[in-house]
Motif scaffolding. Structure first.
Motif, PDB file in Angstrom:
ATOM      1  N   ALA A 142     -15.901 -28.939 178.004  1.00 33.47           N
ATOM      2  CA  ALA A 142     -14.927 -27.860 177.710  1.00 33.47           C
ATOM      3  C   ALA A 142     -14.970 -27.568 176.221  1.00 33.47           C
ATOM      4  CB  ALA A 142     -13.530 -28.265 178.144  1.00 33.47           C
ATOM      5  N   VAL A 143     -15.197 -26.277 175.870  1.00 32.74           N
ATOM      6  CA  VAL A 143     -15.305 -25.867 174.473  1.00 32.74           C
ATOM      7  C   VAL A 143     -14.233 -24.776 174.198  1.00 32.74           C
ATOM      8  CG1 VAL A 143     -16.767 -24.777 172.733  1.00 32.74           C
ATOM      9  CG2 VAL A 143     -17.752 -26.356 174.416  1.00 32.74           C
ATOM     10  N   PRO A 144     -13.379 -24.984 173.187  1.00 35.48           N
ATOM     11  CA  PRO A 144     -12.333 -23.984 172.893  1.00 35.48           C
ATOM     12  C   PRO A 144     -12.918 -22.766 172.177  1.00 35.48           C
ATOM     13  CG  PRO A 144     -12.252 -25.717 171.271  1.00 35.48           C
ATOM     14  CD  PRO A 144     -13.314 -26.133 172.253  1.00 35.48           C
ATOM     15  N   ILE A 145     -12.295 -21.620 172.424  1.00 29.46           N
ATOM     16  CA  ILE A 145     -12.614 -20.383 171.688  1.00 29.46           C
ATOM     17  C   ILE A 145     -11.459 -20.163 170.711  1.00 29.46           C
ATOM     18  CG2 ILE A 145     -13.170 -17.928 171.876  1.00 29.46           C
ATOM     19  CD1 ILE A 145     -13.808 -18.431 174.842  1.00 29.46           C
ATOM     20  N   VAL A 146     -11.749 -20.347 169.428  1.00 28.66           N
ATOM     21  CA  VAL A 146     -10.696 -20.318 168.409  1.00 28.66           C
ATOM     22  C   VAL A 146     -11.128 -19.408 167.256  1.00 28.66           C
ATOM     23  CG1 VAL A 146      -9.299 -21.681 166.804  1.00 28.66           C
ATOM     24  CG2 VAL A 146     -10.011 -22.670 169.003  1.00 28.66           C
ATOM     25  N   ILE A 147     -10.166 -18.621 166.768  1.00 32.64           N
ATOM     26  CA  ILE A 147     -10.427 -17.787 165.596  1.00 32.64           C
ATOM     27  C   ILE A 147      -9.237 -17.902 164.650  1.00 32.64           C
ATOM     28  CG2 ILE A 147      -9.525 -15.708 166.755  1.00 32.64           C
ATOM     29  CD1 ILE A 147     -12.316 -15.777 164.120  1.00 32.64           C
ATOM     30  N   ASN A 148      -9.526 -18.321 163.434  1.00 37.32           N
ATOM     31  CA  ASN A 148      -8.474 -18.483 162.421  1.00 37.32           C
ATOM     32  C   ASN A 148      -7.315 -19.328 162.924  1.00 37.32           C
ATOM     33  OD1 ASN A 148      -9.895 -16.825 160.609  1.00 37.32           O
ATOM     34  ND2 ASN A 148      -8.938 -14.965 161.461  1.00 37.32           N
ATOM     35  N   GLY A 149      -7.654 -20.396 163.642  1.00 39.21           N
ATOM     36  CA  GLY A 149      -6.633 -21.304 164.133  1.00 39.21           C
ATOM     37  C   GLY A 149      -5.933 -20.841 165.389  1.00 39.21           C
TER      38      GLY A 149
END
Length: 813
Positions: A142-149
């Motif tokens: 499982a890999v998170p999709i994160v942008i600027n926290g």
């Protein structure tokens, strides 16, 4: 699951590549190719949904995964919701039959989202909170999709083999998640920019709409035209199937629809009884609630179910409805509403906000338009009797003569009536009894006429009747006799038993050649015939064509007497002060002509002005008054630098006469008159008779620094269009409205409307004819500042005026 156990599951060791093999190099090249392909195609995509579907459909298979699910955070519920899938998790192309929903922190995916870190579980049998969705798996990445926290979503893959996922898989999926995050951020920026642009465009459209609504007051011909143009403006802001204006009539306590547009019929209906039961009910809710109202399809259904409303079942209830209140003079007076029958163009909260903004501007425009309409009606009707006035009568007479010309027939006939001894009634019983007598007399005359005949009140106790299809003069004789007999019957007014008679002058179009068949000429001849009827003993009628030369002799004698008066300097100037209503300071004077006759004493203008106007002698009289005013102002300026202004009355003949403007300018220069102290006062009738010449002359006079005063405002073509076109500095409200300002709601409304409109145009207002303290108090309460009338000062000689002025100036110093 304990933190230690989670940490055991997380892969934290750096990837240490072993000696490359042909197989591993091929796999790395395959992953790199898949990544490049994903980045390349994602550049052209315009939504995150398209990107994740492209990932699962075209990329994941190249990584050797058995399945893959992409979750995105739902902003409303804050849940992770399945948006795309690969493998047996996605039996249908781009369709999620039963999307999985997970809370943050729930299962491996939820923990990945909560910690915003990659989670790699090589052996799911050791994971205590692994959630089995369809069938058990052995390993999970499982890999998170994160942008600027900020968490956007999670990419999750499960495999049937333990220890399946390599660091290559981890790195590739993390890179893909980073690309998705970057694309998401880019799309968000574009979306915000588009929203900003849309907001700016909407604001610009709203601003333009508000401006256009304001302009409608000046460019629309009447209220019907105003409503049609208003509808076109709102249609650009709000898409609707129906639009209507609903106004509450306080007198009848009913709702009227002066404008109703229905897209299904394409009709712009002015039917005041339009609108179905729902339209009325919803409009009433807006008025009683005094706030905007939005009703959805569900709201409308609930209302129909809960209310005993007789609604036409053959008509489809609207899908949605919006209304906003119209407020005039701080009172909710109606509703502007729109509705849609279908769900193709649903309304939103933004639509209601736009409607509310425009409703406020519509309220302001409606008030001004209603005020203007009232003034326009007033411009063509007598306020006391409600009859057409001189202006409207002449207009109808001209149309009738034009119809005669087209038919090549002469069928137009006019009767000129004057009540006998009416001045005696006013002097004996008072003006209020005289006014009631005029109303009752007008009703009696109307009862003698046909429906299409025109009865007008020309001035004071003078009336005129227009008959448009007269080929037999015996019919006119019969009508005249009937009117005279009807008016001979006594009238009881407030215990006063009043008998009156009338003298009638009659003229028929057949008396004139085509070249001389003019409205003004016919009125003049009818007036002469009426004058002769009075000389014959009153209470009778005289046909103009039967007048003898002897009957016209008196008019000729009067003209000759006026010539003598001009030569011998028998005309004198009287002054009546114009005062500040609260301070009572004298602001200026109106100059008034009087005839100092050597035999008859002081003669008022009512006894000779009309003949002077007809003969053209009025031009010389105006010049005498102008010369007198200039000399007087020159003398006052020697006394003080601060003097009241003088208003000089100028007739329609003078304002149009060749050389008048040059004469005025020469007098200003000759006597050294400064700006703003010697003003020109004209009547509305003078403007109408010679509009082009008057416009030019008044502009030139104003350029010279003197002001223009519009007298008798409300008795001619009073309208905003004239006030805009002419350089008017001040208007004087006619005394006929002031006389009933305490009793008549109409008169009070008219005075208030004139004051409001003049203020918006930066025009001063003088209220004429104030004779009682109650009239003064009403004028002040309505916002009046300046006044004139017998309550303050009657017309006086120059000597008395100067004595009064000395006293007033002494007070000020």
């Amino acid at each position: 699951m304990s933190t230690d156990h989670v940490n055991e599951l997380l892969v934290t060791e750096p990837y240490l590549p072993q000696s490359p093999t042909i197989e591993s190099l091929a796999q790395s090249n395959q992953y790199l190719t898949a990544l490049i392909q994903f980045v390349t195609f994602s550049i052209e995509m315009q939504s995150v949904e398209d990107i994740v579907w492209y990932l699962t459909k075209s990329v994941i298979g190249q990584l050797g995964f058995e399945d893959c699910i992409v979750y995105l955070v739902d902003p409303e519920s804050s849940l992770l919701v399945q948006r795309a899938a690969y493998g047996d998790k996605n039996p249908s192309d781009k369709t999620i039959l039963d999307p999985i929903r997970l809370r943050i922190g729930e299962g491996i995916v939820g923990r990945c989202a909560e910690l915003k870190k990659t989670m790699l579980v090589n052996d799911l049998s050791k994971a205590e909170n692994y959630i089995v969705d369809d069938k058990s798996r052995q390993s999970e990445l499982a890999v998170p999709i994160v942008i600027n926290g900020e968490l956007i979503g999670v990419i999750d893959s499960e495999h049937s083999a333990k220890d399946f996922y390599t660091q290559h898989h981890v790195s590739t999926l993390q890179a893909i998640a980073s690309v998705i995050a970057s694309k998401y951020a880019s799309l968000q920026t574009v979306q915000k920019l588009q929203q900003s642009i849309a907001s700016l465009e909407n604001a610009k459209r709203l601003q333009q709409a508000l401006f256009d609504i304001t302009e409608l007051v000046h460019i629309s011909a009447d209220l019907s035209d105003f409503y049609r143009k208003l509808h076109r403006i709102l249609a650009d802001l709000i898409k609707a199937d129906a639009f209507y204006i609903c106004l509450f009539d306080n007198n009848s306590k009913t709702l009227n629809f002066p404008y109703y547009f229905d897209k299904s019929t394409g009709n712009h209906s002015p039917d005041e009884q339009h609108g179905d039961a729902l339209d009325r009910a919803f409009a009433q809710r807006v008025i009683s609630g005094q706030a905007p109202l939005f009703l959805s399809q569900e709201d409308i259904s609930v209302y129909l179910n809960n209310n005993e409303l007789q609604y036409d079942n053959s008509r489809t209830p609207p899908y949605c409805w919006m209304g906003a209140p119209l407020r005039i003079d701080n009172k909710i007076t109606g509703t502007v509403a729109v509705k849609n029958i279908t769900n193709q163009t649903p309304f939103s909260s933004k639509s209601l906000e736009l409607l509310w903004y425009t409703a406020q501007q519509i309220s302001t425009a409606l008030k001004r338009k209603h005020d203007e309409s009232m003034l326009q009606h007033l411009a063509l009707h007598d306020e006391l009797t409600g009859l057409p006035n001189r202006t409207l009568f002449i207009d109808r007479l001209m149309h009738s003569l034009e119809a005669d010309l087209r038919r090549e027939q002469q069928q137009t006939c006019i009767l000129y009536l004057d009540l006998d001894r009416f001045k005696l009634v006013n002097d004996s019983y008072g003006h209020h009894i005289g006014d009631k007598l005029l109303v009752l007399v007008s009703n009696k005359i109307k009862s003698c006429l046909r429906q299409h005949d025109t009865l007008a009140r020309l001035s004071g106790d003078e009336f005129a009747i227009l008959l448009e299809d007269i080929t037999d003069l015996t019919l006119v004789e019969t009508l005249s006799t009937r009117i005279i007999e009807e008016l001979r019957l006594p009238i009881d007014i407030e215990r006063c038993h009043i008998a009156t008679t009338t003298s009638i002058g009659i003229v028929h179009a057949s008396e004139f050649s085509q070249e001389k068949r003019l409205a003004s000429e016919m009125l003049r001849c009818a007036d002469n015939a009426m004058y002769q009827a009075k000389r014959q003993g009153k209470g009778c009628f005289v046909f103009h064509h039967k007048l003898t030369s002897n009957s016209l002799h008196d008019i000729l004698v009067l003209e000759q007497a006026l010539d003598t008066a001009l030569q011998d300097g028998q005309f004198v100037c009287y002054l009546q002060p114009i005062i500040h209503l609260t301070t009572l300071n004298i602001e200026g004077f109106e100059t008034l002509i009087r005839w100092q006759h050597p035999e008859h004493g002081l003669v008022s203008p009512g006894d000779f002005i009309e003949v002077a106007q007809k003969s053209g002698q009025i031009i010389q009289i105006d010049k005498i008054m102008m010369d007198c005013a200039c000399k007087l102002m020159q003398r006052w300026l020697k006394y003080s630098n601060k003097v009241p202004y003088l208003n000089i009355n100028v007739s329609s003949s003078s304002i149009a006469a060749e050389g008048f403007l040059a004469y005025f300018q020469s007098k200003i220069a000759q006597y050294g008159i400064p700006e703003g102290v010697l003003n020109i006062e004209i009547t509305e009738q003078a403007l109408i008779n010679n509009f082009e010449q008057a416009t030019y002359a008044l502009h030139e006079i104003q350029k010279a620094g003197q002001k223009i005063i519009l007298d008798d405002f409300g008795t001619g073509y009073s309208s905003l269009s004239y006030l805009h076109q002419l350089p008017i500095d001040m208007v004087k409200i006619d005394r006929s409205f002031v006389r009933t300002i305490g009793q008549s709601h109409t008169a009070k409304s008219i005075v208030k409307a004139v004051l409001s409109l003049a203020d918006s145009l930066n025009i001063q207002v003088v209220i004429e004819g104030i004779e009682e303290a109650t009239q003064r108090d009403k004028a002040i309460a309505l916002g009046g500042v300046y006044g004139q009338g017998f309550l303050f000062h009657k017309p006086m000689s120059i000597t008395k005026a100067e004595a009064l002025l000395d006293f007033a100036v002494g007070d000020q110093t």
